[in-house]
Write a protein that holds these residues in place. Structure first.
Motif, PDB file in Angstrom:
ATOM      1  N   GLY A 127       0.386  20.405 -17.543  1.00 25.19           N
ATOM      2  CA  GLY A 127       0.879  20.494 -18.914  1.00 25.19           C
ATOM      3  C   GLY A 127       2.267  21.109 -19.026  1.00 25.19           C
ATOM      4  N   PRO A 128       2.517  22.265 -18.409  1.00 21.69           N
ATOM      5  CA  PRO A 128       3.859  22.854 -18.504  1.00 21.69           C
ATOM      6  C   PRO A 128       4.955  21.965 -17.900  1.00 21.69           C
ATOM      7  N   HIS A 129       4.669  21.314 -16.770  1.00 16.19           N
ATOM      8  CA  HIS A 129       5.672  20.419 -16.176  1.00 16.19           C
ATOM      9  C   HIS A 129       5.915  19.213 -17.086  1.00 16.19           C
ATOM     10  N   GLU A 130       4.837  18.662 -17.626  1.00 16.39           N
ATOM     11  CA  GLU A 130       4.978  17.530 -18.544  1.00 16.39           C
ATOM     12  C   GLU A 130       5.753  17.949 -19.795  1.00 16.39           C
ATOM     13  N   GLN A 131       5.510  19.152 -20.283  1.00 17.35           N
ATOM     14  CA  GLN A 131       6.215  19.616 -21.485  1.00 17.35           C
ATOM     15  C   GLN A 131       7.712  19.736 -21.235  1.00 17.35           C
ATOM     16  N   LEU A 133       9.454  17.870 -19.265  1.00 18.03           N
ATOM     17  CA  LEU A 133       9.943  16.490 -19.308  1.00 18.03           C
ATOM     18  C   LEU A 133      10.025  16.004 -20.757  1.00 18.03           C
ATOM     19  N   ARG A 134       8.991  16.270 -21.526  1.00 15.66           N
ATOM     20  CA  ARG A 134       9.003  15.850 -22.934  1.00 15.66           C
ATOM     21  C   ARG A 134      10.130  16.533 -23.709  1.00 15.66           C
ATOM     22  N   ASP A 135      10.368  17.806 -23.417  1.00  9.48           N
ATOM     23  CA  ASP A 135      11.450  18.525 -24.095  1.00  9.48           C
ATOM     24  C   ASP A 135      12.791  17.858 -23.824  1.00  9.48           C
ATOM     25  N   ARG A 136      13.018  17.462 -22.566  1.00  3.89           N
ATOM     26  CA  ARG A 136      14.293  16.808 -22.240  1.00  3.89           C
ATOM     27  C   ARG A 136      14.384  15.445 -22.913  1.00  3.89           C
ATOM     28  N   LEU A 137      13.284  14.702 -22.950  1.00  2.00           N
ATOM     29  CA  LEU A 137      13.293  13.409 -23.626  1.00  2.00           C
ATOM     30  C   LEU A 137      13.526  13.588 -25.135  1.00  2.00           C
ATOM     31  N   ASP A 138      12.906  14.603 -25.715  1.00  2.00           N
ATOM     32  CA  ASP A 138      13.126  14.889 -27.139  1.00  2.00           C
ATOM     33  C   ASP A 138      14.590  15.229 -27.412  1.00  2.00           C
ATOM     34  N   SER A 139      15.202  16.024 -26.534  1.00  3.25           N
ATOM     35  CA  SER A 139      16.613  16.374 -26.751  1.00  3.25           C
ATOM     36  C   SER A 139      17.506  15.145 -26.582  1.00  3.25           C
ATOM     37  N   ALA A 140      17.118  14.217 -25.707  1.00  7.55           N
ATOM     38  CA  ALA A 140      17.876  12.971 -25.560  1.00  7.55           C
ATOM     39  C   ALA A 140      17.766  12.126 -26.830  1.00  7.55           C
ATOM     40  N   CYS A 141      16.590  12.123 -27.444  1.00  9.29           N
ATOM     41  CA  CYS A 141      16.422  11.402 -28.718  1.00  9.29           C
ATOM     42  C   CYS A 141      17.303  12.035 -29.794  1.00  9.29           C
ATOM     43  N   ALA A 142      17.272  13.362 -29.871  1.00  6.46           N
ATOM     44  CA  ALA A 142      18.057  14.072 -30.890  1.00  6.46           C
ATOM     45  C   ALA A 142      19.555  13.855 -30.694  1.00  6.46           C
ATOM     46  N   ALA A 143      19.987  13.690 -29.439  1.00  8.60           N
ATOM     47  CA  ALA A 143      21.407  13.495 -29.141  1.00  8.60           C
ATOM     48  C   ALA A 143      21.825  12.025 -29.203  1.00  8.60           C
ATOM     49  N   GLY A 144      20.873  11.142 -29.517  1.00  9.77           N
ATOM     50  CA  GLY A 144      21.198   9.727 -29.605  1.00  9.77           C
ATOM     51  C   GLY A 144      21.247   9.006 -28.269  1.00  9.77           C
ATOM     52  N   GLY A 147      16.487   6.099 -28.445  1.00  7.18           N
ATOM     53  CA  GLY A 147      16.180   5.808 -29.844  1.00  7.18           C
ATOM     54  C   GLY A 147      15.237   6.845 -30.430  1.00  7.18           C
ATOM     55  N   SER A 148      15.326   7.040 -31.719  1.00  8.88           N
ATOM     56  CA  SER A 148      14.498   8.056 -32.375  1.00  8.88           C
ATOM     57  C   SER A 148      13.022   7.680 -32.407  1.00  8.88           C
ATOM     58  N   GLU A 149      12.697   6.408 -32.217  1.00 11.08           N
ATOM     59  CA  GLU A 149      11.311   5.946 -32.249  1.00 11.08           C
ATOM     60  C   GLU A 149      10.703   5.795 -30.848  1.00 11.08           C
ATOM     61  N   VAL A 150      11.386   6.279 -29.849  1.00  7.15           N
ATOM     62  CA  VAL A 150      10.911   6.153 -28.467  1.00  7.15           C
ATOM     63  C   VAL A 150       9.611   6.939 -28.304  1.00  7.15           C
ATOM     64  N   PRO A 151       8.596   6.343 -27.681  1.00  3.77           N
ATOM     65  CA  PRO A 151       7.322   7.055 -27.490  1.00  3.77           C
ATOM     66  C   PRO A 151       7.413   8.048 -26.320  1.00  3.77           C
ATOM     67  N   VAL A 152       7.878   9.241 -26.625  1.00  8.91           N
ATOM     68  CA  VAL A 152       8.119  10.262 -25.595  1.00  8.91           C
ATOM     69  C   VAL A 152       6.886  10.522 -24.728  1.00  8.91           C
ATOM     70  N   PRO A 153       5.686  10.704 -25.298  1.00  8.37           N
ATOM     71  CA  PRO A 153       4.520  10.943 -24.430  1.00  8.37           C
ATOM     72  C   PRO A 153       4.253   9.784 -23.461  1.00  8.37           C
ATOM     73  N   THR A 154       4.476   8.561 -23.918  1.00  7.06           N
ATOM     74  CA  THR A 154       4.255   7.398 -23.048  1.00  7.06           C
ATOM     75  C   THR A 154       5.274   7.365 -21.919  1.00  7.06           C
ATOM     76  N   ILE A 155       6.538   7.621 -22.254  1.00  2.00           N
ATOM     77  CA  ILE A 155       7.575   7.630 -21.219  1.00  2.00           C
ATOM     78  C   ILE A 155       7.274   8.715 -20.190  1.00  2.00           C
ATOM     79  N   ALA A 156       6.899   9.893 -20.648  1.00  6.38           N
ATOM     80  CA  ALA A 156       6.563  10.977 -19.715  1.00  6.38           C
ATOM     81  C   ALA A 156       5.404  10.564 -18.815  1.00  6.38           C
ATOM     82  N   GLY A 157       4.381   9.952 -19.401  1.00  5.57           N
ATOM     83  CA  GLY A 157       3.232   9.509 -18.616  1.00  5.57           C
ATOM     84  C   GLY A 157       3.584   8.462 -17.581  1.00  5.57           C
ATOM     85  N   VAL A 158       4.452   7.535 -17.927  1.00  7.57           N
ATOM     86  CA  VAL A 158       4.858   6.489 -16.975  1.00  7.57           C
ATOM     87  C   VAL A 158       5.671   7.093 -15.830  1.00  7.57           C
ATOM     88  N   LEU A 159       6.597   7.982 -16.147  1.00  6.21           N
ATOM     89  CA  LEU A 159       7.410   8.592 -15.093  1.00  6.21           C
ATOM     90  C   LEU A 159       6.547   9.392 -14.116  1.00  6.21           C
TER      91      LEU A 159
END
Length: 191
Positions: A127-131, A133-144, A147-159
């Motif tokens: 969980g902490p390692h996944e979080q 990754l999700r935090d970095r993906l969320d910051s990438a969404c916020a920075a453009g 895309g803002s609609e990217v399914p962050v949990p799914t991307i983290a799971g695939v990686l």
């Protein structure tokens, strides 16, 4: 008033050290409570009094003994592809090592055998390692950068899942090229 004997810290450490050594030498499948007890110089009943299963001992040994990688936030260079590639390459290197492969196989077996072990490992390791990754993906969404609609949990799971599949299938370990390809494919799919 507590029932039973108090845990001896020296016995606990000896058990966890023995479990780590034997896990790395023989793998999870051939690891036994008898062998851990013999190596630690304690009785089997001592181990079973403190841990409910072999998986619980292994999980505690891994978490307490430096076998699991430390929590390190993903880099944020402003380029999500570069950052994900660096992160996934580092994990690939760890998982391709003998220690990393043995650890993942052991922790997977331990979680399959015992839901309580699975919960502890998720809470303290996965969980902490996944979080992060999700935090970095969320910051990438916020920075453009994504895309803002990217399914962050799914991307983290695939990686994460793409690497674990290679380890669990016990075929060729994942490579840096595999990590790069997974990042390219995931980001292309998310575009």
């Amino acid at each position: 008033m507590t029932r039973g004997r108090r845990r001896s810290e020296s016995s606990r450490r000896a058990i966890l050290d023995a479990a780590r050594v034997l896990l790395l030498e023989h793998g999870y499948e051939r690891l036994t409570i008898d062998a851990i007890a013999a190596q630690a110089g304690v009785g089997k009943q001592t181990i079973y009094r403190w841990w409910g299963s072999k998986g619980a001992v292994v999980a505690d040994a891994a978490l307490a003994g430096g076998l699991v990688p430390p929590l390190i936030p993903l880099p944020d260079t402003g380029d999500i592809e570069t950052d994900l590639r660096a992160w996934l390459r580092a994990w690939t290197e760890h998982l391709a090592s003998g220690v990393g492969r043995s650890l993942i196989l052991a922790l997977t077996a331990a979680t399959a055998e015992d839901r309580a072990v699975a919960d502890v490992l998720y809470e303290r390791f996965t969980g902490p390692h996944e979080q992060l990754l999700r935090d970095r993906l969320d910051s990438a969404c916020a920075a453009g950068q994504l895309g803002s609609e990217v399914p962050v949990p799914t991307i983290a799971g695939v990686l994460i899942g793409s690497l674990l599949y290679r380890v669990l299938s016990m075929q060729a370990p994942p490579t840096a090229d595999d990590a790069d390809m997974v990042v390219r494919l995931v980001l292309a799919g998310a575009a």
